[in-house]
Design an enzyme around this catalytic site. Structure first.
Site, PDB file in Angstrom:
ATOM      1  CD  GLU A 175      49.880  42.483 130.217  1.00  0.00           C
ATOM      2  OE1 GLU A 175      49.824  41.701 131.182  1.00  0.00           O
ATOM      3  OE2 GLU A 175      49.102  43.429 130.078  1.00  0.00           O
ATOM      4  CE  LYS A 217      46.763  40.913 129.287  1.00  0.00           C
ATOM      5  NZ  LYS A 217      45.952  40.461 130.414  1.00  0.00           N
TER       6      LYS A 217
HETATM    7  P1  13P Z   1      43.603  45.894 130.616  1.00  0.00           P
HETATM    8  O1  13P Z   1      42.844  45.062 129.619  1.00  0.00           O
HETATM    9  O2  13P Z   1      42.725  46.668 131.547  1.00  0.00           O
HETATM   10  O3  13P Z   1      44.682  46.697 129.967  1.00  0.00           O
HETATM   11  O4  13P Z   1      44.321  44.875 131.590  1.00  0.00           O
HETATM   12  C1  13P Z   1      44.932  43.754 131.098  1.00  0.00           C
HETATM   13  C2  13P Z   1      46.029  43.380 131.978  1.00  0.00           C
HETATM   14  O5  13P Z   1      46.175  42.244 132.320  1.00  0.00           O
HETATM   15  C3  13P Z   1      46.962  44.438 132.420  1.00  0.00           C
HETATM   16  O6  13P Z   1      48.123  43.851 132.902  1.00  0.00           O
END
Ligand code: 13P
Length: 332
Positions: A175, A217
């Site tokens: 991510e 992500k």
């Molecule tokens: P949000 O969709 O609230 O941005 O959170 C996703 C997430 O996993 C943040 O690390």
């Protein structure tokens, strides 16, 4: 490696996304207090049980990401969270980073930590039933940032995390989040996201990470939260898919974070992406855009658990329907 590929494919299966319920203790406590709920370990547990036990959740959610505290907790009936959600047909995941921390040499920026002792922690999480993991790096946009040092350091940490996960038989969700903070135009977010992804791809390659066994992500490519006008879903989709096209076909899939977008906007943007043909599925791994309405409705009242669950189910169904549209279109 084989099992990572299988699990990654399961996470991005047609018509499904991943629920992010892995806020750290500090972040979750703040959100509970804002909703008028005392921030105790038991209230955090009750809230996560409300989410995970939502009737029909498995219809639109392939996995749920928890934090360390939740993975060590149990449903009220004594079943540990990981076993409980597996029993409901949902894969349990675990956030393994220890947060974005200030970094010497990078004033005003952060590098996400958590590599020390990671293989041992992953082995324990695997033992506890975790099928996948998550690590979030954050990048701030200003006139000068992100710096090349922050882009490179975070990419390296993401790759080291991903390699350790695959070695432990756990699928890494990778991510890199370019934050919405700021008043920059959408083009600046596109350029920064592309630069960040290029570094992440390079570092993953250097460490031999199998792209068919990870889920990316990313943030959607949007304008800064303080920018004067909002881009349409079609514009967001075009800009986002344009940046993502640099990823090889073998990538298992892409599951977006919501990043603070209002729930309806995140869904509309996700739906607009489905109109683009891509080699990998494009789905959701939202936190706030799925859970905020449920938390507000429940606000700690045991009599309102079903009301909170109904709102979560509604958000999950809306996003699952958006990605199902793709399955229908690509089959046509
Ligand atoms: P949000 O969709 O609230 O941005 O959170 C996703 C997430 O996993 C943040 O690390």
């Amino acid at each position: 490696m084989g099992s990572c590929r299988q699990i990654a494919a399961q996470l991005v299966a047609p018509g499904k996304g991943v629920l992010a319920a892995d806020e750290s203790i500090a972040t979750m406590s703040g959100r509970l207090e804002k909703a008028g709920v005392e921030a105790t370990a038991e209230n955090r547990r009750r809230y996560r049980e409300l989410l995970a036990s939502t009737p029909g959740l498995a219809d639109g959610a392939s996995g749920i990401i928890f934090c360390d505290e939740t993975l060590r907790q149990a449903f009220a009936d004594g079943t540990p969270f990981a076993n409980a959600v597996r029993g409901l047909g949902i894969l349990p995941g675990i956030k393994v980073d220890t947060g974005a921390k200030p970094c010497c040499g990078l004033p005003g920026e952060t590098v996400t930590e958590g590599l020390d002792g990671l293989p041992a922690r992953l082995a324990e999480y695997a033992e506890m039933g975790a099928a996948f993991a998550k690590w979030r790096a954050v990048y701030l946009i200003t006139d000068e940032l992100p710096s090349a040092g922050a882009v490179r350091s975070n990419a390296n940490a993401l790759a080291r995390y991903a390699a350790a996960c695959q070695e432990a038989g756990i699928v890494p969700i990778v991510e890199p989040e370019v934050l919405m903070d700021g008043d920059h135009p959408i083009e600046r977010c596109a350029e920064t996201t592309a630069e960040v992804h290029a570094a992440v791809r390079e570092e993953l390659g250097l460490l031999g990470v199998d792209l068919a066994g990870i889920v990316l992500k990313p943030n959607m490519v949007v304008e800064g939260a303080d920018h004067a006008c909002r881009a349409t879903p079609e514009r967001v989709a075009e800009a986002t898919v344009g940046v993502l096209r640099a990823w090889p076909d073998e990538l298992a899939g892409i599951a977006f974070l919501s990043g603070g977008q209002p729930p309806g906007r995140a869904t509309a943007n996700l739906e607009a992406m489905q109109h683009h043909r891509t080699p990998w599925p494009l789905t959701f791994s939202f936190g706030r855009a799925l859970v905020d309405p449920a938390l507000a409705a429940w606000h700690g009242d045991p009599a309102l658990v079903a009301a909170g669950q109904a709102l979560l189910a509604e958000r999950v169904a809306a996003n699952a329907n958006a990605v199902r549209r793709r399955a229908r279109m690509q089959a046509a």
